[in-house]
Design an enzyme around this catalytic site. Sequence first.
Site, PDB file in Angstrom:
ATOM      1  N   ASP A  10       0.684  -0.806  -0.256  1.00  0.00           N
ATOM      2  CA  ASP A  10       0.047  -0.135  -0.159  1.00  0.00           C
ATOM      3  C   ASP A  10       1.412   1.119  -0.358  1.00  0.00           C
ATOM      4  OD1 ASP A  10       1.204   0.107   2.651  1.00  0.00           O
ATOM      5  OD2 ASP A  10      -1.237  -0.401   3.523  1.00  0.00           O
ATOM      6  N   ASP A  69      -3.473  -3.114   6.735  1.00  0.00           N
ATOM      7  CA  ASP A  69      -3.616  -2.995   7.518  1.00  0.00           C
ATOM      8  C   ASP A  69      -4.905  -2.684   8.113  1.00  0.00           C
ATOM      9  OD1 ASP A  69      -4.219  -1.220   6.202  1.00  0.00           O
ATOM     10  OD2 ASP A  69      -2.484   0.591   6.421  1.00  0.00           O
ATOM     11  N   ASP A  86      -8.663  -6.242   5.760  1.00  0.00           N
ATOM     12  CA  ASP A  86      -7.664  -6.550   4.698  1.00  0.00           C
ATOM     13  C   ASP A  86      -7.240  -8.560   5.346  1.00  0.00           C
ATOM     14  OD1 ASP A  86      -7.025  -4.797   2.856  1.00  0.00           O
ATOM     15  OD2 ASP A  86      -5.329  -3.419   4.898  1.00  0.00           O
ATOM     16  N   ASN A 138      31.160 -37.202  13.664  1.00  0.00           N
ATOM     17  CA  ASN A 138      30.335 -37.025  12.882  1.00  0.00           C
ATOM     18  C   ASN A 138      30.107 -35.422  13.677  1.00  0.00           C
ATOM     19  OD1 ASN A 138      28.768 -38.255  11.294  1.00  0.00           O
ATOM     20  ND2 ASN A 138      26.769 -38.140  12.848  1.00  0.00           N
ATOM     21  N   THR A 188      31.980 -32.374  13.261  1.00  0.00           N
ATOM     22  CA  THR A 188      32.018 -32.502  11.531  1.00  0.00           C
ATOM     23  C   THR A 188      30.502 -31.721  11.863  1.00  0.00           C
ATOM     24  OG1 THR A 188      31.422 -33.749  10.806  1.00  0.00           O
ATOM     25  CG2 THR A 188      33.639 -33.104  10.182  1.00  0.00           C
ATOM     26  N   ASP A 189      29.583 -32.199  12.233  1.00  0.00           N
ATOM     27  CA  ASP A 189      28.494 -31.793  12.593  1.00  0.00           C
ATOM     28  C   ASP A 189      28.106 -30.887  13.293  1.00  0.00           C
ATOM     29  OD1 ASP A 189      28.121 -33.706  10.344  1.00  0.00           O
ATOM     30  OD2 ASP A 189      26.467 -34.794  11.411  1.00  0.00           O
TER      31      ASP A 189
HETATM   32  P1  ATP Z   1      -3.535   3.149   1.614  1.00  0.00           P
HETATM   33  O1  ATP Z   1      -4.221   1.844   1.145  1.00  0.00           O
HETATM   34  O2  ATP Z   1      -2.225   2.926   1.011  1.00  0.00           O
HETATM   35  O3  ATP Z   1      -3.425   2.704   2.646  1.00  0.00           O
HETATM   36  P2  ATP Z   1      -5.353   5.086   1.588  1.00  0.00           P
HETATM   37  O4  ATP Z   1      -5.447   5.191   2.934  1.00  0.00           O
HETATM   38  O5  ATP Z   1      -5.571   6.095   0.647  1.00  0.00           O
HETATM   39  O6  ATP Z   1      -4.459   4.539   0.932  1.00  0.00           O
HETATM   40  P3  ATP Z   1      -7.692   4.138   2.646  1.00  0.00           P
HETATM   41  O7  ATP Z   1      -7.554   4.274   4.152  1.00  0.00           O
HETATM   42  O8  ATP Z   1      -8.860   2.485   2.431  1.00  0.00           O
HETATM   43  O9  ATP Z   1      -6.448   3.708   1.836  1.00  0.00           O
HETATM   44  O10 ATP Z   1      -8.528   5.205   1.788  1.00  0.00           O
HETATM   45  C1  ATP Z   1      -9.438   5.528   0.660  1.00  0.00           C
HETATM   46  C2  ATP Z   1      -9.801   6.808   0.918  1.00  0.00           C
HETATM   47  O11 ATP Z   1     -10.977   7.721   1.827  1.00  0.00           O
HETATM   48  C3  ATP Z   1      -9.320   7.512   1.230  1.00  0.00           C
HETATM   49  O12 ATP Z   1      -8.084   8.034  -0.139  1.00  0.00           O
HETATM   50  C4  ATP Z   1      -9.824   8.759   1.360  1.00  0.00           C
HETATM   51  O13 ATP Z   1      -9.564   9.688  -0.237  1.00  0.00           O
HETATM   52  C5  ATP Z   1     -10.367   8.997   2.295  1.00  0.00           C
HETATM   53  N1  ATP Z   1     -10.052   8.900   3.373  1.00  0.00           N
HETATM   54  C6  ATP Z   1      -8.953   7.886   3.991  1.00  0.00           C
HETATM   55  N2  ATP Z   1      -9.066   8.317   5.188  1.00  0.00           N
HETATM   56  C7  ATP Z   1     -10.571   8.843   5.693  1.00  0.00           C
HETATM   57  C8  ATP Z   1     -11.413   9.399   6.917  1.00  0.00           C
HETATM   58  N3  ATP Z   1     -10.630   9.928   7.897  1.00  0.00           N
HETATM   59  N4  ATP Z   1     -12.076   9.633   6.286  1.00  0.00           N
HETATM   60  C9  ATP Z   1     -12.976  10.414   5.958  1.00  0.00           C
HETATM   61  N5  ATP Z   1     -12.606   9.676   4.855  1.00  0.00           N
HETATM   62  C10 ATP Z   1     -11.207   9.214   4.468  1.00  0.00           C
END
Ligand code: ATP
Length: 947
Positions: free
Chosen positions: A332, A676, A680, A782, A785-786
């Site tokens: 990511d 994360d 996932d 043995n 060496t081992d």
């Molecule tokens: P990566 O997958 O590389 O960690 P990311 O953090 O952008 O990237 P997500 O956490 O899935 O991935 O977030 C997806 C999208 O949601 C972001 O690009 C952003 O536009 C929106 N987003 C992220 N955090 C928030 C939040 N706390 N509140 C509202 N929208 C959010």
Amino acid sequence: MSWHDRDVAAVLDALDVDADGLSSEAAAGRLEEHGSNRLASSESTSALALFVSQFREALVYLLVVAAALSLAVGLLPGAEPKYVDAGLIVLILLANGAFGFVQDYRAERSLAALRAMSVPDATVVRGGEERTIPAPDVVPGDVIVVGAGDAIPADARVLSSQALSVDESALTGESVPVEKRSDPVPADAPLAERSNMLYMNTAATKGRARAVVVDTGMDTEVGDIATGLAAVEDEETPFAAEVDALGRRIGAGVVGLVVLVAVIQFLFTTTDPLAVALTAITLAVAAVPEGLPAVVTLTLALGSQRLLAKNALVRRLPVVESLGSVDTIVTDKTGTLTENRMTVTRVHAGGREYAVTGDATDVDGDFEPADAPTADGGAVQPQEVADDPALEAVLRCGAVCNDATFDPDADDPLRGDPTESALLVSAAKAGFDPTFDRLGEVAFTSERKRMTVVGREPRSHAPTTDDRVDGSPSDDDDGRRDAEGESVVAYTKGAPEAVLSCCDRILLDGEVRALEDADREAVLARTESFAADALRVLGFAVRSLDGEPGGGVAPVDEDGVADPEVESGMTFLGLQGMLDPPRAEVADAIADCHDAGIRVVMATGDNAVTARAIADAVGIDGSESRSGPEVDELSDDALVDAAMSVDVFARMSPDAKVRVLEALQRSEQTVAMTGDGVNDGPALRRADVGIAMGQRGTDVAKGAADVVLRDDNFTTIRDAVAEGRGIFDNVRKFVNYLLSANAGEVLVVFFGVLLGSALFPAVFAGGGDALVLTPVMLLWINLVTDGLPALALGSDTRSSDVMRRPPRPSGEPVIHARMAASVLGIAATMTVTGLGAFFYALDATGDLRYAQTVLFAFLVAVEMARIQLVRRRYGQSPLSNPWLVAAVLASLALQALVLYTPLADLFDVVALSANGLAIVAVASVGFLVVGTAVERALDVLVTNRTQ
Ligand code: ATP
């Protein structure tokens, strides 16, 4: 006592705690009383059991029995007592056992250390304040806070829940998450229906809740059924299994040869069946590589400790092997390739654009209009935020639709999600206090890509709700808004397209009007222009709920869940763009991966333009990208093509990630994938190497992963792959070394007795020990060496070219054709040169003991030399591993001790004179020359991609 049928007050009362949680002292007292909140592990093996287990091999028992028998026979009247041999055999076996014990003990210890590192954290309320503590320190009466992605640390009764859903499949087998509330349920409700209880080792998938802990450790429901769920599993690794299976096959072969040796011996040399049996069994013990799987495990376990030193915590041992064959890393972006230190640098509000100055954690900073005429000297006049209600509204929306906290004076000023933290800082730069009484929310998920809060705020704070925008019809004469009373408002923030889809109005140039297609396009174009500068862009919207039926009543249920309907009919306010710089060291790490033949693919939730801009900055090919929705549209076959050719995947949902992963795996790629979030888990589990982020990862992701990156940094993945390759090399090195040495010993004894009986019948008819090597000598070879050298080889230094060769093809066995050929070639060379020396010495002196000693010394010497023959193929110089040098010297010193001290009598050897040493030296040089030639020839004849 049951907890689920009582109300919250009664539960708190019974636990003698209030909603502010326990005090630290009370918690310490309870920890003493109830003990640590852990499940007992069933797997801790005592040191003694481990030591005894070294002698479980049937062959070893046989040998002890044979030694005892020969001792007993020696005691018969008229026989020659054999105390020395029997005693030595037992001693050497004990020493071998001690080695095995040390190996297993170290492996066990490093696994236990890894297990201890895998302990999750828990958030508890102590003395009214939220704190993060290790889950084992949670006590009954602790008020815990759990949110999406958290593992539930103990059994607890829900106090309040905002749409908390929990995956209880670990306990009940039910895979659909259950929603939790605080109301009592009937006393006879079965476990699965106790909707107000949380259970240890289950995981929150959505929402948030507070709960009070009722049971910890083995008193929990899972404690009842668990016999110990270790965080790091002791699985047999595929290599260990492969080597084990191979060991068995070799064992069968060796036993066959040994029987042959025994028959020949019986026919031609001696009729003492006991002596024949003793020799045969000793040969089998010395030659069967029964310790190999243990060394493989130890090598992997020690390797995982080295990985830990590089910030990669290995949760499953077999993954160390997979790490070495990774072809593709799907990573990511946010936090792994970038710093995850976001700073809002541009805002677009109500049709005007501002550049934001100042840094990530500092309240000092200005909003400079992009279109402002520069005052004298070129300095831009900063905007007073209060004078632009649209700017104020965008900043306010970002600040209240937010779960992070910002305390500029604290050591660690920002807590929470960095995206949200950045929005708090940008609002703080405008200097306002976001008073907002939150009533409920629609939570953020990676699929929805937005979040909404509903709450009450002073009317004076609600500048943008429909008819009160900047000077439009207002409540009093001088154009100011009515400061009295409160409004109920919904604020939404998220990916701009996800926010736009909730809007039918837009705030532009001080006016709220219908949102036209052209406006959408303009917003998206502006988003792209921010994103092209590698900014992460969020959109903001608001809706007043005052004018709704029921006037000002928030559409929020008692658990704080807002009706998703509030996310419609909203007014789009503007955008904030935040800079999240790539980590400085990532570009080099990606270049290293490319050199190592590993593809790096970015799969991010962020927008395509931002993703590509960052990709280009770190050296991933950003010229083409696919988005999650596009991936959803592709057929499986088309996706395989895309997955193999496109390096940037944007706006990815967890499901789309899994599909890309599967497509890669269908193309025979060994894939490492990072993750994360709560969702996932499936991708992490399915990946060949699932990698979770230690800092920003959820407990769920960490629980599903094979490796946890303690620093969330991509460079650690590169280091782990390099380490994995080095570890794999080491496994191959010592497997090669041990097998060739053992095979050499067996062949030497086998052909020795054959040729000896034919060429020197008189000498070889001399009795039980009339062999080229005595049982004691074989066992000793043995041991030296081992023992130390093999161990040192198992933790050998990494060769400098590990990251300059292509990945090992997945599924390639440890012992491939090249290695098998090398083992046999070297064993044959050892046999020819060794027996040459033996028969030369025998012929010259007619003294069997002398010739045996020559061969004995020769074998130890060439086995030491063999180590370097193996290492040379990895480009390693003889002195590059000091441990190995020390191990070799120690083995040679031990050998000298046997030859040149009174021990010689015990071993039945003679101190070698200059002549004898010369024979050993010539034969050893002969071995080196022929052995090197054999290896070279194999390099030409048997080609293997890897070492
Ligand atoms: P990566 O997958 O590389 O960690 P990311 O953090 O952008 O990237 P997500 O956490 O899935 O991935 O977030 C997806 C999208 O949601 C972001 O690009 C952003 O536009 C929106 N987003 C992220 N955090 C928030 C939040 N706390 N509140 C509202 N929208 C959010």
